[in-house]
Write an enzyme that holds these catalytic residues in place. Structure first.
Site, PDB file in Angstrom:
ATOM      1  CG  PHE A  64      -1.851  -1.279   1.313  1.00  0.00           C
ATOM      2  CD1 PHE A  64      -2.648  -1.439   0.339  1.00  0.00           C
ATOM      3  CD2 PHE A  64      -1.676  -2.039   2.582  1.00  0.00           C
ATOM      4  CE1 PHE A  64      -3.401  -2.733   0.489  1.00  0.00           C
ATOM      5  CE2 PHE A  64      -2.477  -3.198   2.553  1.00  0.00           C
ATOM      6  CZ  PHE A  64      -3.239  -3.515   1.475  1.00  0.00           C
ATOM      7  CG  ASN A  68      12.384   5.832  -2.639  1.00  0.00           C
ATOM      8  OD1 ASN A  68      12.045   4.727  -3.384  1.00  0.00           O
ATOM      9  ND2 ASN A  68      11.575   6.972  -2.815  1.00  0.00           N
ATOM     10  CG  HIS A  75      29.654  18.828   3.329  1.00  0.00           C
ATOM     11  ND1 HIS A  75      29.694  19.921   3.800  1.00  0.00           N
ATOM     12  CD2 HIS A  75      29.904  18.193   4.191  1.00  0.00           C
ATOM     13  CE1 HIS A  75      30.074  19.854   5.037  1.00  0.00           C
ATOM     14  NE2 HIS A  75      30.233  18.761   5.183  1.00  0.00           N
ATOM     15  CG  HIS A  79      26.050  21.332   1.400  1.00  0.00           C
ATOM     16  ND1 HIS A  79      26.765  21.205  -0.103  1.00  0.00           N
ATOM     17  CD2 HIS A  79      27.275  21.424   2.130  1.00  0.00           C
ATOM     18  CE1 HIS A  79      27.953  21.440   0.012  1.00  0.00           C
ATOM     19  NE2 HIS A  79      28.281  21.813   1.400  1.00  0.00           N
ATOM     20  CG  ASP A  81      30.104  23.801   4.383  1.00  0.00           C
ATOM     21  OD1 ASP A  81      29.684  22.963   3.817  1.00  0.00           O
ATOM     22  OD2 ASP A  81      31.005  24.625   3.623  1.00  0.00           O
ATOM     23  CG  HIS A  85      32.716  21.372   6.989  1.00  0.00           C
ATOM     24  ND1 HIS A  85      33.174  19.887   6.299  1.00  0.00           N
ATOM     25  CD2 HIS A  85      33.189  21.979   5.677  1.00  0.00           C
ATOM     26  CE1 HIS A  85      33.632  19.907   4.818  1.00  0.00           C
ATOM     27  NE2 HIS A  85      33.305  21.345   4.552  1.00  0.00           N
ATOM     28  CG  HIS A 213      35.553  25.638   3.813  1.00  0.00           C
ATOM     29  ND1 HIS A 213      35.629  25.947   2.355  1.00  0.00           N
ATOM     30  CD2 HIS A 213      34.586  24.806   3.987  1.00  0.00           C
ATOM     31  CE1 HIS A 213      34.799  25.191   1.817  1.00  0.00           C
ATOM     32  NE2 HIS A 213      34.113  24.350   2.631  1.00  0.00           N
TER      33      HIS A 213
HETATM   34 MN    MN Z   1      30.245  21.883   2.342  1.00  0.00          MN
END
Ligand code: MN
Length: 266
Positions: A64, A68, A75, A79, A81, A85, A213
């Site tokens: 029914f 998945n 990443h 997305h 960070d 990270h 970063h």
């Molecule tokens: Mn990233």
């Protein structure tokens, strides 16, 4: 009955949404196995791509229902960070620890499309930001700075999106001094870009390497990548909503990123 302290902004906000005076714009790249992802060179290890694995589809394993499994690196696609990270943010928040208040804020859109069309390695400078601030006002506390570069037009083909040759990946980003300055001299919440990562394609060779970063995540600021539709936002005046999954211990998460714009604004 009316609370005199009430600002009544939420009813006005919801009325404006219902009436279409406010419009919600999706800045997110659709997430599939075809979504472009970062490809680190040897000897570094890469994340897996996103994929969908069928478990049942209204059939014998689940007559029914359809459901998945998803498989993905943190990443991948649009997305966020989180500070943890990067090695400079290793004692900072993981993605589940980010205060949700910081995930909603004003968007500042800085348009580099012309310069990037002429030079895909273009790097945002402090002078570029100061020019923008003279026109639109200072980057205020809690703002998200979004770099519009036109790079989203390459987003349907990974080779064009990564734009790599023998000398590396040629995608725009932020100069070292500008990354340091934005992270330490402005109380912005983070940087959003159209490219696969918040740093320029050649930023592995900068000093420090990957300066966005390095400085942003080391200063409790965030990054968002692979944004689309930035051309539909005003330079100032939009509200950004970023929604990473609260993965415990996670260093980032695919995120839905929405902008709310005022269609009645001049
Ligand atoms: Mn990233």
């Amino acid at each position: 009955m009316t609370n005199p302290e009430s600002t009544a902004v939420l009813p006005a906000f919801l009325d404006a949404l219902a009436a279409g005076r406010l419009e919600v714009i999706d800045l997110t790249t659709p997430l599939s196995s075809a979504t472009p992802a970062l490809r680190l060179p040897e000897p570094f290890a890469n994340l897996i791509d996103f994929s969908l694995e069928e478990v049942s589809a209204y059939n014998e394993p689940g007559p029914f229902w359809r459901h998945n499994n998803i498989h993905t690196g943190e990443h991948v696609g649009t997305h966020l960070d989180a500070p943890v990270h990067w090695v400079t943010g290793r004692d900072g928040d993981d993605v589940s620890q980010i205060p949700v208040r910081r995930l909603i804020g004003p968007a500042a859109v800085l348009d580099l499309t012309d310069r990037v069309a002429a030079d895909p390695d273009y790097l945002l400078t402090v002078a570029d930001v100061e020019t923008w601030e003279r026109e639109h006002g200072p980057l205020a506390a809690g703002m998200w700075l979004l770099l519009r570069t036109g790079w989203e037009s390459r987003g349907e083909a990974e080779a064009e999106f990564l734009n790599a040759d023998d000398t590396g990946s040629h995608t725009p980003g932020v100069a070292v001094e500008c990354a340091r300055w934005l992270a330490t001299e402005r109380e912005i919440t983070g940087l959003g870009v159209e490219t696969v990562g918040v740093d320029a394609g050649l930023a592995g060779g900068f000093d420090p390497a990957f300066p966005v970063h390095h400085y942003f995540l080391g200063n409790d600021k965030y990054g968002i990548t692979s944004l689309r539709n930035l051309g539909r936002l005003p330079a100032v005046g939009a509200m950004l909503v970023v929604s990473p999954l609260p993965v415990v211990g996670g260093t980032g998460s695919p995120s839905r990123v929405l902008a709310v714009i005022d269609r009645t604004a001049a």
